[in-house]
Design a protein around this motif. Structure first.
Motif, PDB file in Angstrom:
ATOM      1  N   PRO A  19       1.240  -1.495   0.123  1.00  0.00           N
ATOM      2  CA  PRO A  19      -0.014  -0.397   0.047  1.00  0.00           C
ATOM      3  C   PRO A  19       1.109   1.016  -0.204  1.00  0.00           C
ATOM      4  CG  PRO A  19      -0.096  -1.150   2.149  1.00  0.00           C
ATOM      5  CD  PRO A  19       0.333  -2.200   0.935  1.00  0.00           C
ATOM      6  N   ASN A  20       0.019   2.714   0.073  1.00  0.00           N
ATOM      7  CA  ASN A  20       0.966   3.575  -0.264  1.00  0.00           C
ATOM      8  C   ASN A  20       0.915   3.806   1.220  1.00  0.00           C
ATOM      9  OD1 ASN A  20       1.733   5.930   0.015  1.00  0.00           O
ATOM     10  ND2 ASN A  20       0.007   6.910  -2.274  1.00  0.00           N
ATOM     11  N   SER A  21       2.462   4.190   1.413  1.00  0.00           N
ATOM     12  CA  SER A  21       2.646   4.389   3.193  1.00  0.00           C
ATOM     13  C   SER A  21       3.411   5.939   3.105  1.00  0.00           C
ATOM     14  CB  SER A  21       3.563   3.762   3.530  1.00  0.00           C
ATOM     15  OG  SER A  21       4.328   3.343   2.818  1.00  0.00           O
ATOM     16  N   ASP A  22       2.749   6.397   2.267  1.00  0.00           N
ATOM     17  CA  ASP A  22       3.931   7.621   2.272  1.00  0.00           C
ATOM     18  C   ASP A  22       2.986   8.176   3.490  1.00  0.00           C
ATOM     19  OD1 ASP A  22       4.877   7.173   0.169  1.00  0.00           O
ATOM     20  OD2 ASP A  22       3.585   8.795  -1.012  1.00  0.00           O
ATOM     21  N   ASP A  23       2.010   8.466   4.190  1.00  0.00           N
ATOM     22  CA  ASP A  23       1.366   9.407   5.511  1.00  0.00           C
ATOM     23  C   ASP A  23       1.197   8.269   6.147  1.00  0.00           C
ATOM     24  OD1 ASP A  23       0.088  11.173   3.576  1.00  0.00           O
ATOM     25  OD2 ASP A  23      -1.781   9.347   3.374  1.00  0.00           O
ATOM     26  N   LEU A  24       2.187   7.082   5.936  1.00  0.00           N
ATOM     27  CA  LEU A  24       1.898   6.461   7.749  1.00  0.00           C
ATOM     28  C   LEU A  24       3.229   6.519   7.905  1.00  0.00           C
ATOM     29  CD1 LEU A  24       0.464   3.114   6.203  1.00  0.00           C
ATOM     30  CD2 LEU A  24      -0.460   4.926   8.180  1.00  0.00           C
ATOM     31  N   ALA A  25       4.138   7.469   7.030  1.00  0.00           N
ATOM     32  CA  ALA A  25       5.533   6.988   7.420  1.00  0.00           C
ATOM     33  C   ALA A  25       5.443   8.015   8.771  1.00  0.00           C
ATOM     34  CB  ALA A  25       6.379   7.308   6.023  1.00  0.00           C
ATOM     35  N   THR A  26       4.759   9.276   9.011  1.00  0.00           N
ATOM     36  CA  THR A  26       5.352  10.021   9.471  1.00  0.00           C
ATOM     37  C   THR A  26       4.401   9.389  11.192  1.00  0.00           C
ATOM     38  OG1 THR A  26       2.875  11.149   9.154  1.00  0.00           O
ATOM     39  CG2 THR A  26       5.561  12.434   8.340  1.00  0.00           C
ATOM     40  N   ILE A  27       3.498   8.052  10.969  1.00  0.00           N
ATOM     41  CA  ILE A  27       3.217   7.343  12.845  1.00  0.00           C
ATOM     42  C   ILE A  27       4.270   6.748  13.095  1.00  0.00           C
ATOM     43  CG2 ILE A  27       1.129   6.585  13.395  1.00  0.00           C
ATOM     44  CD1 ILE A  27       0.073   7.762  10.923  1.00  0.00           C
ATOM     45  N   ASP A  28       4.894   7.395  14.246  1.00  0.00           N
ATOM     46  CA  ASP A  28       5.616   6.150  14.953  1.00  0.00           C
ATOM     47  C   ASP A  28       5.196   5.333  16.133  1.00  0.00           C
ATOM     48  OD1 ASP A  28       8.140   5.686  15.789  1.00  0.00           O
ATOM     49  OD2 ASP A  28       8.808   7.332  17.100  1.00  0.00           O
ATOM     50  N   LEU A  29       5.088   3.827  15.944  1.00  0.00           N
ATOM     51  CA  LEU A  29       4.594   3.332  17.266  1.00  0.00           C
ATOM     52  C   LEU A  29       5.332   3.295  18.014  1.00  0.00           C
ATOM     53  CD1 LEU A  29       2.545   1.091  14.596  1.00  0.00           C
ATOM     54  CD2 LEU A  29       1.382   3.315  15.950  1.00  0.00           C
ATOM     55  N   SER A  30       6.209   3.161  18.176  1.00  0.00           N
ATOM     56  CA  SER A  30       7.749   2.144  19.022  1.00  0.00           C
ATOM     57  C   SER A  30       6.952   3.470  20.620  1.00  0.00           C
ATOM     58  CB  SER A  30       8.935   3.027  18.193  1.00  0.00           C
ATOM     59  OG  SER A  30       9.128   4.896  18.244  1.00  0.00           O
ATOM     60  N   GLU A  31       6.731   3.512  20.550  1.00  0.00           N
ATOM     61  CA  GLU A  31       6.329   4.047  21.987  1.00  0.00           C
ATOM     62  C   GLU A  31       4.902   3.282  22.596  1.00  0.00           C
ATOM     63  OE1 GLU A  31       8.305   6.050  23.698  1.00  0.00           O
ATOM     64  OE2 GLU A  31       9.047   6.147  22.313  1.00  0.00           O
TER      65      GLU A  31
END
Length: 121
Positions: A19-31
């Motif tokens: 999928p197009n993940s351009d918008d997802l790149a800025t969402i950090d789930l590491s926390e």
């Protein structure tokens, strides 16, 4: 909706297309809790308003309010369990670790049939 305003859906005929993940790149789930972050990569079944499967996207994409507001729909289910005599609804409080709606009181149970399993399609 034009294709420029909605995420790219992985068609069932070609599940290897990302999928197009351009918008997802800025969402950090590491926390977040590592298991909850891992579960965000599960692929939900994307559907039309008539519930016709048209592809699959990861849970993270499906649950972004920006995409929901654009009309992106995916299959999900909710269970409501009522006490047979009193009619009281059994509710659950979602775990603090949940990425979507943490600590919220909600229905008895909810989840998604996943595109990852043929029997759930």
């Amino acid at each position: 909706m034009s294709s420029s305003t909605t995420p790219t859906v992985i068609p069932h005929s070609n599940p290897e297309v990302a999928p197009n993940s351009d918008d997802l790149a800025t969402i950090d789930l590491s926390e977040y809790d590592p298991e909850q972050s891992r579960l965000m990569s599960e692929r939900c079944i994307v559907v039309t308003p008539q519930d016709k499967p048209i592809g699959a996207l990861d849970k993270k994409t499906c649950h972004l309010m920006e995409n929901i507001n654009k009309g992106l729909l995916h299959r999900a289910f909710s269970a409501f369990v009522f006490h047979p005599q009193s009619g009281k609804l059994l509710m659950q409080q979602r775990a603090t670790e949940k990425i979507t709606f943490p600590d919220m009181w909600t229905n008895t149970c909810c989840s998604h049939p996943l595109d990852d399993f043929e029997e759930e399609k």
